[in-house]
Design a protein around this motif. Structure first.
Motif, PDB file in Angstrom:
ATOM      1  N   UNK A  70      38.528  43.633  30.298  1.00  0.00           N
ATOM      2  CA  UNK A  70      37.607  43.117  29.283  1.00  0.00           C
ATOM      3  C   UNK A  70      37.550  41.592  29.383  1.00  0.00           C
ATOM      4  N   UNK A  71      36.575  41.004  28.696  1.00  0.00           N
ATOM      5  CA  UNK A  71      36.471  39.548  28.705  1.00  0.00           C
ATOM      6  C   UNK A  71      35.893  39.002  29.987  1.00  0.00           C
ATOM      7  N   UNK A  72      34.845  39.637  30.501  1.00  0.00           N
ATOM      8  CA  UNK A  72      34.203  39.189  31.729  1.00  0.00           C
ATOM      9  C   UNK A  72      33.158  38.115  31.414  1.00  0.00           C
ATOM     10  N   UNK A 108      29.776  37.684  30.817  1.00  0.00           N
ATOM     11  CA  UNK A 108      28.559  38.413  30.440  1.00  0.00           C
ATOM     12  C   UNK A 108      28.424  39.725  31.216  1.00  0.00           C
ATOM     13  N   UNK A 109      29.551  40.416  31.379  1.00  0.00           N
ATOM     14  CA  UNK A 109      29.553  41.709  32.037  1.00  0.00           C
ATOM     15  C   UNK A 109      29.842  41.680  33.518  1.00  0.00           C
ATOM     16  N   UNK A 110      30.115  40.491  34.069  1.00  0.00           N
ATOM     17  CA  UNK A 110      30.391  40.360  35.505  1.00  0.00           C
ATOM     18  C   UNK A 110      31.805  39.821  35.686  1.00  0.00           C
ATOM     19  N   UNK A 111      32.630  40.463  36.515  1.00  0.00           N
ATOM     20  CA  UNK A 111      33.991  39.958  36.732  1.00  0.00           C
ATOM     21  C   UNK A 111      33.975  38.591  37.414  1.00  0.00           C
ATOM     22  N   UNK A 112      34.963  37.785  37.122  1.00  0.00           N
ATOM     23  CA  UNK A 112      35.027  36.435  37.678  1.00  0.00           C
ATOM     24  C   UNK A 112      35.202  36.445  39.191  1.00  0.00           C
ATOM     25  N   UNK A 113      35.739  37.539  39.726  1.00  0.00           N
ATOM     26  CA  UNK A 113      35.924  37.625  41.178  1.00  0.00           C
ATOM     27  C   UNK A 113      34.597  37.593  41.921  1.00  0.00           C
ATOM     28  N   UNK A 114      33.498  37.993  41.260  1.00  0.00           N
ATOM     29  CA  UNK A 114      32.191  37.902  41.905  1.00  0.00           C
ATOM     30  C   UNK A 114      31.880  36.464  42.278  1.00  0.00           C
ATOM     31  N   UNK A 115      32.207  35.537  41.407  1.00  0.00           N
ATOM     32  CA  UNK A 115      31.852  34.136  41.630  1.00  0.00           C
ATOM     33  C   UNK A 115      32.840  33.430  42.556  1.00  0.00           C
ATOM     34  N   UNK A 121      49.447  37.511  43.037  1.00  0.00           N
ATOM     35  CA  UNK A 121      48.985  38.222  41.848  1.00  0.00           C
ATOM     36  C   UNK A 121      48.209  39.450  42.307  1.00  0.00           C
ATOM     37  N   UNK A 122      48.342  40.552  41.614  1.00  0.00           N
ATOM     38  CA  UNK A 122      47.636  41.776  41.992  1.00  0.00           C
ATOM     39  C   UNK A 122      46.132  41.620  41.776  1.00  0.00           C
ATOM     40  N   UNK A 123      45.315  42.347  42.560  1.00  0.00           N
ATOM     41  CA  UNK A 123      43.857  42.250  42.410  1.00  0.00           C
ATOM     42  C   UNK A 123      43.403  42.639  41.000  1.00  0.00           C
ATOM     43  N   UNK A 124      42.227  42.142  40.629  1.00  0.00           N
ATOM     44  CA  UNK A 124      41.592  42.443  39.334  1.00  0.00           C
ATOM     45  C   UNK A 124      42.404  41.902  38.156  1.00  0.00           C
ATOM     46  N   UNK A 125      43.061  40.769  38.362  1.00  0.00           N
ATOM     47  CA  UNK A 125      43.770  40.106  37.275  1.00  0.00           C
ATOM     48  C   UNK A 125      42.865  39.020  36.706  1.00  0.00           C
ATOM     49  N   UNK A 126      42.479  39.180  35.456  1.00  0.00           N
ATOM     50  CA  UNK A 126      41.460  38.316  34.864  1.00  0.00           C
ATOM     51  C   UNK A 126      41.838  36.841  34.903  1.00  0.00           C
ATOM     52  N   UNK A 127      43.045  36.513  34.465  1.00  0.00           N
ATOM     53  CA  UNK A 127      43.425  35.092  34.377  1.00  0.00           C
ATOM     54  C   UNK A 127      43.480  34.439  35.748  1.00  0.00           C
ATOM     55  N   UNK A 128      43.864  35.213  36.764  1.00  0.00           N
ATOM     56  CA  UNK A 128      43.940  34.657  38.119  1.00  0.00           C
ATOM     57  C   UNK A 128      42.539  34.359  38.659  1.00  0.00           C
ATOM     58  N   UNK A 129      41.615  35.294  38.457  1.00  0.00           N
ATOM     59  CA  UNK A 129      40.240  35.083  38.921  1.00  0.00           C
ATOM     60  C   UNK A 129      39.588  33.909  38.200  1.00  0.00           C
ATOM     61  N   UNK A 130      39.786  33.837  36.884  1.00  0.00           N
ATOM     62  CA  UNK A 130      39.190  32.753  36.097  1.00  0.00           C
ATOM     63  C   UNK A 130      39.803  31.406  36.483  1.00  0.00           C
TER      64      UNK A 130
END
Length: 299
Positions: free
Chosen positions: A121-123, A125-132, A195-204
């Protein structure tokens, strides 16, 4: 392609475009098939394996407009991958929210231009930060590979220059994939392998760091030397990028995509302000501008 064909080195320019389109196709299909982070509806027209051809062409147009802008602003080669990564990512921050939430009924289910698999959660606007961070990483990877290959092409006496030129798109694609596989690149995207993949704080975190570095390098290196021709390059640089922003805004409001209002308007405003800032800075660093005598004030 027409603009590239009229450039100072048309063959090399066109091959750069072909190479990026090929590299984007490989990268996008890996994203769909291997990582499974997002997907496109198979009902779309002109699919290149699992990715619509239109998406590949759109990304190539953005890349070419950004490269043309950076070249006209005399950004040096070492800074180009970072500055281009920043600008292409900035464009995507406006595109994705509209495209993802512009949904149509396809084969009985609602589907956006592409669909993301939500890992947290907390993307954005619906897109994961890893996209950017991925946009930043794959732009940087391709440019690093392309610049190295072009340097070798010009530096060494290659017997079959024409054959080497035709091989450039494939070598650039292969080189870009190799750069993406380097641990440093994975670290830049989401702090892997620590850090493991799909970790929000790491991507951000890496998105913020990458964008700050890219913006800082861009602001520090731009300059003009009198070669900028607005009539020749204005459409490619400004019209394409700003028309894409206008499209995002129009579609968001016409289709009632409320989640895309803020990013489409906010990123567009920031992008316009950035354009103005870049050209003001570049003009101040123009040797001709600095050499102009100041008017003498009357006593």
């Amino acid at each position: 392609v027409v603009h590239a064909a009229r450039s100072a080195n048309p063959a090399l320019r066109v091959m750069m475009l072909l190479g990026f389109t090929l590299f984007t196709g490989v990268f996008e299909n890996i994203g769909v098939v291997v990582t499974g982070n997002y997907f496109y509806s198979d009902a779309r027209l002109a699919m290149v394996s699992h990715v619509p051809l239109g998406v590949l062409l759109l990304e190539t147009v953005i890349f070419y407009a950004v490269i043309t802008l950076l070249e006209r602003l005399r950004v040096p080669g070492w800074a180009m991958p970072f500055a281009a990564g920043f600008l292409t990512t900035l464009q995507d921050l406006s595109i994705d929210p509209t495209a993802v939430h512009d949904r149509y009924l396809i084969n009985g289910s609602l589907s956006g231009q592409w669909t993301w698999v939500q890992h947290y959660a907390g993307t954005y606007f619906g897109i994961p930060f890893s996209n950017f961070t991925g946009w930043y990483g794959f732009t940087l990877a391709y440019l690093v590979a392309y610049q190295c290959i072009v340097w070798a092409y010009r530096r060494f006496a290659i017997e079959h220059k024409a054959l080497a030129l035709w091989a450039l798109p494939f070598l650039s694609t292969l080189g870009g994939v190799i750069v993406l596989l380097i641990p440093v690149t994975a670290f830049m995207i989401d702090l892997r392998p620590f850090v493991s993949p799909h970790t929000r704080w790491a991507e951000l975190t890496m998105l913020i760091i990458n964008m700050v570095i890219g913006l800082g390098i861009l602001l520090r290196t731009v300059r003009l030397d009198g070669s900028f021709d607005f009539q020749r390059d204005g459409f490619i640089i400004f019209a394409i990028l700003l028309l894409l922003h206008a499209y995002d805004i129009i579609v968001a409001f016409a289709r009632g995509i409320t989640i895309a209002y803020v990013p489409s308007l906010g990123i567009t405003a920031f992008h316009v302000a950035l354009f103005v800032t870049l050209f003001v800075l570049a003009r101040r660093r123009d040797p001709k501008h600095r050499a102009m005598p100041r008017p003498i004030r009357s006593q």
